[in-house]
Design an enzyme around this catalytic site. Structure first.
Site: not given
Length: 379
Positions: A52, A341, A344
């Protein structure tokens, strides 16, 4: 540009100067701009593999709860939410731009026809994915590293070959392209550190698990090499003990959960040695080590050096999954937070990492990405 081209350009400019009183300074500026433009495209393509941290939208097309295709994700990205797990661009985006390339599209977002025509690179990264195929699957389907390499093999055999007149020209194109790999975090936070879903921590000691991961990564990287890749940038795992998801869960007395960081360092030390070994044993290859751990850890410990004042609380309002809650407004000043978040980094952090890795002597070694792109290749 060769001397004949320069002479030709100069003759054109000389005529223009006579007719319009163009100054020598104008000629110098024009030559400077011409050279800058001609050098802008430093590599023909960028191929991205990972999780991600560099996913540009592949998870939008998978049956998983790990998605970032909604507001406020992408609030600072030109087209809004795309599936990137940050407020704007990823490190892969910034690297591609520095190489002179357009945004690298997610593989799953393209049609067969679009894949046939795309020669500037593809992004195979997938949120929650790991080096190990089972990593992250407790949250749904993802493209693990093995699958990503399989998709690249399909790309070479099915889509790229039609764009080149001979296998030799395809091999040369691949040898000049940059292959970015940013993966491994989920093998810890979404595998080894989740004994309720995975048994790896029961089977392997921390040292054994790091060796196992590196052995699997070696296999994937070697396959990419055998498919034509020569120039690699492989990032270490960042200090997972410092991310809000871990800090809020373990509540360490120090700024970071150092016991988790020690697990990561076992892998990172081994990764550095592995990349040196591969450069030596795989003829014509060069593997650049991206030591993001050291840089990110310093950001956590000394945030004011980087213009940051918040290293624990995320910028967006997060839910139970650690991802941003849909349509909830994030922090207004998105230049002072380290984390977007619960896991990340912010676009600002991605930019710092990418730009330093592109031009500086650290965090990427033994050479930066710009020098890597300019290196002569061996097919």
């Amino acid at each position: 540009m060769n001397l004949c081209h320069i002479a030709s350009l100069y003759r054109v400019e000389e005529k223009m100067a006579k007719s319009s009183s163009m100054t020598l300074l104008s000629l110098i500026l024009l030559l400077h701009l011409f050279f800058a433009k001609s050098e802008k495209l430093l590599a023909p393509a960028l191929y991205v593999f990972g999780d991600s941290l560099v996913d540009s939208g592949n998870n939008n097309f998978l049956n998983t709860v790990v998605k970032a295709n909604y507001n406020p994700y992408g609030i600072d990205f030109p087209s809004g939410a795309t599936g990137r797990f940050t407020n704007g661009k990823t490190a892969a985006d910034f690297t591609g731009q520095s190489l002179g390339l357009p945004f690298i599209p997610p593989y799953l977002a393209l049609s067969e026809d679009e894949r046939m025509k795309t020669i500037t690179g593809l992004n195979y990264a997938s949120g929650s994915a790991g080096i190990l195929t089972e990593t992250g699957t407790a949250s749904g389907i993802n493209l693990g590293m093995e699958k990503q390499v399989e998709l690249f093999e399909e790309t070479v055999g099915t889509y790229l070959s039609g764009n080149f007149k001979s296998p030799k020209k395809l091999r040369r194109y691949l040898s000049k392209s940059i292959f970015m790999v940013s993966i491994g975090s989920n093998d810890y936070i979404n595998n080894y550190l989740r004994p309720g879903n995975y048994n790896t921590s029961l089977i392997y000691t921390p040292e054994q698990f790091a060796v196992y991961l590196l052995d699997q990564l070696k296999s994937r990287l070697t396959k990419l090499y055998n498919l034509g890749a020569r120039k690699f940038v492989v990032f270490a795992i960042g200090p997972l003990g410092c991310i809000p998801a871990i800090v809020n869960s373990l509540k360490p007395t120090t700024r970071c959960a150092e016991n988790v960081n020690k697990l990561v360092l076992l892998y990172n030390y081994g990764l550095h040695g592995l990349l040196e070994q591969l450069t030596f044993t795989l003829h014509g290859s060069i593997f650049v080590f991206g030591d993001v751990y050291r840089l990110s850890y310093d950001m956590n410990q000394n945030p004011f050096r980087y213009g940051l004042n918040e290293t624990k609380a995320p910028c967006c309002i997060v839910g139970n999954t650690g991802l941003c809650i849909k349509d909830q407004a994030p922090c207004q000043d998105r230049t002072t937070h380290l984390y977007w978040d619960f896991a990340h980094p912010m676009q600002k952090i991605n930019n710092i990492v990418a730009k330093r890795c592109f031009r500086s002597s650290s965090p990427c070694s033994p050479i930066n990405i710009r020098k890597l792109a300019l290196l002569p290749t061996v097919t």
